[in-house]
Write a protein that holds these residues in place. Structure first.
Motif, short mmCIF file in Angstrom:
data_model
loop_
_atom_site.label_atom_id
_atom_site.label_comp_id
_atom_site.label_asym_id
_atom_site.label_seq_id
_atom_site.Cartn_x
_atom_site.Cartn_y
_atom_site.Cartn_z
N UNK A 131 0.80 -1.23 0.01
CA UNK A 131 -0.06 -0.13 -0.06
C UNK A 131 0.73 1.43 -0.21
N UNK A 132 2.01 1.16 0.23
CA UNK A 132 3.08 2.26 0.10
C UNK A 132 4.05 2.46 -0.91
N UNK A 133 3.67 1.68 -2.06
CA UNK A 133 4.68 1.76 -3.30
C UNK A 133 6.06 1.16 -2.77
N UNK A 134 5.81 0.26 -2.38
CA UNK A 134 7.14 -0.71 -1.96
C UNK A 134 8.26 0.05 -0.96
N UNK A 135 7.48 0.88 -0.05
CA UNK A 135 8.19 1.57 0.89
C UNK A 135 9.18 2.42 0.45
N UNK A 136 9.05 2.96 -1.15
CA UNK A 136 9.84 3.79 -1.50
C UNK A 136 9.63 5.54 -1.73
N UNK A 137 8.35 5.68 -0.87
CA UNK A 137 7.89 7.08 -0.67
C UNK A 137 8.78 7.68 0.18
N UNK A 138 9.25 9.12 -0.24
CA UNK A 138 10.24 9.82 0.49
C UNK A 138 9.99 11.10 0.84
N UNK A 139 10.54 11.93 1.79
CA UNK A 139 10.17 13.28 2.12
C UNK A 139 10.29 13.96 0.97
N UNK A 140 9.07 15.14 0.77
CA UNK A 140 9.12 15.79 -0.52
C UNK A 140 8.41 15.32 -1.51
N UNK A 141 8.01 14.06 -1.62
CA UNK A 141 7.20 13.39 -2.64
C UNK A 141 5.84 14.00 -2.52
N UNK A 142 5.02 13.85 -3.76
CA UNK A 142 3.57 14.16 -3.70
C UNK A 142 2.93 12.83 -4.16
N UNK A 143 1.99 12.59 -3.38
CA UNK A 143 1.01 11.23 -3.29
C UNK A 143 -0.35 11.48 -3.36
N UNK A 144 -1.25 10.68 -4.16
CA UNK A 144 -2.50 10.53 -3.90
C UNK A 144 -3.14 9.62 -3.04
N UNK A 145 -4.03 9.59 -2.38
CA UNK A 145 -4.58 8.58 -1.37
C UNK A 145 -5.83 8.22 -2.06
N UNK A 146 -5.67 6.83 -1.91
CA UNK A 146 -6.87 5.93 -2.78
C UNK A 146 -7.67 5.02 -1.53
N UNK A 147 -8.94 5.20 -1.62
CA UNK A 147 -9.82 4.46 -0.88
C UNK A 147 -10.29 3.24 -1.32
N UNK A 148 -10.42 2.17 -0.69
CA UNK A 148 -10.97 0.87 -0.87
C UNK A 148 -11.90 0.52 0.15
N UNK A 149 -13.20 0.41 -0.43
CA UNK A 149 -14.15 0.28 0.89
C UNK A 149 -14.87 -1.13 0.52
N UNK A 150 -15.40 -2.24 1.19
CA UNK A 150 -16.20 -3.18 0.90
C UNK A 150 -17.22 -3.40 2.18
N UNK A 151 -18.39 -3.33 2.08
CA UNK A 151 -19.28 -3.21 3.21
C UNK A 151 -19.89 -4.71 3.16
N UNK A 152 -19.56 -5.43 4.10
CA UNK A 152 -19.78 -6.81 4.60
C UNK A 152 -20.35 -6.75 5.81
N UNK A 153 -20.92 -5.91 6.54
CA UNK A 153 -21.34 -5.96 8.01
C UNK A 153 -22.63 -6.38 8.07
#
Length: 280
Positions: A131-153
């Motif tokens: 979920x973190x691009x292989x732990x290669x994200x570094x200070x100063x980078x720009x990222x998008x946040x993606x939501x995955x939701x599955x309703x099974x309650x």
């Protein structure tokens, strides 16, 4: 002739006495000479009392000449530390050093607040190598946040009853949640900057963390974006995607979001079908 020799002798004595006096005068002067003052350098010093947590500006700082021996670990130019946040109170007249910008625990921590724009807040997001691009994200980078939701309650179960099969006359009933695909995926927040990353300690105790490890990513977000990301943390799952530096100022992309229906109607994915068979 004798008179001439006598005059020469007198002249020689006078010159010898003059030379001896000069030596005495020179020696006396050199013995009383003062040592040269020590070399000094400009040291950045607090011009006022600076409270804990203050972001420095140029009016708080001044240059004071100090001997080189007293200027260890100090700064020579105010511009080098303008904007930095002090991690302890610095009194007026005290020279600033790197220790003034370190965490009080003695552990060198990333300087998050100095890089946090006005109106933004810092929030941590826990990611793993997937979920973190292989732990290669570094200070100063720009990222998008993606939501995955599955309703099974199945908190509000709805019973679905199928009409009888015209050939067999068979029918069936089932909970609607068990028949529907409730997974939804959407780009939630776009183009946010990474203020810092904190990797978990390696299992073997070595000083450097391994590349593939869980990590905390500290994001710079607006308060509204914090609400969105926090919802995803509590009632869904999220991943981060890494953006190109060339897209740092790009406008948000328009995305449809993805559900099973979107896959079927827009992308031609075949939907699952209920198959009814008569028991032998």
């Amino acid at each position: 002739m004798k008179r001439s020799n006598r005059l020469m002798l007198v002249l020689g004595v006078v010159l010898a006495l003059a030379a001896f006096g000069g030596v005495l005068l020179f020696g006396s002067g050199s013995g009383s000479a003062q040592p040269a003052p020590p070399a000094t350098v400009g040291v950045v010093t607090a011009a006022v009392d600076i409270p804990l947590g203050t972001a420095l500006d140029s009016t708080m700082l001044t240059l004071v000449q100090k001997p080189e021996a007293e200027a260890t670990d100090s700064y020579r130019e105010p511009a080098v530390i303008v904007g930095k946040v002090v991690r302890r109170t610095v009194n007026m007249g005290v020279a600033l050093t790197p220790a003034d910008f370190e965490a009080g625990s003695g552990v060198s921590a990333p300087d998050v607040t100095s890089n946090l724009p006005a109106g933004q807040v810092a929030m941590s997001v826990s990611v793993d190598p997937v979920s973190g691009v292989g732990s290669l994200i570094q200070q100063g980078d720009h990222v998008d946040v993606i939501l995955t939701m599955k309703d099974e309650d199945s908190r509000n179960p709805v019973v679905y009853t199928a009409p009888p099969d015209p050939q067999t006359g068979l029918t069936f009933s089932a909970l609607e949640d068990s028949l529907l695909n409730n997974t939804t995926i959407k780009v939630l927040v776009q183009n946010v900057q990474v203020l810092a990353t904190l990797s978990s300690a390696p299992a073997d105790g070595s000083a450097e963390p391994t590349t593939l490890s869980d990590m905390l990513v500290i994001l710079s977000l607006t308060p509204q974006q914090v609400e969105l990301v926090r919802y995803a943390q509590v009632d869904g799952n999220l991943i981060l995607t890494l953006r190109s530096p060339q897209d740092a100022d790009a406008p948000d992309a328009k995305t449809t979001g993805i559900t099973l229906r979107e896959l079927v109607e827009t992308y031609g994915v075949l939907p699952p079908r209920v198959v009814i068979t008569q028991a032998p």
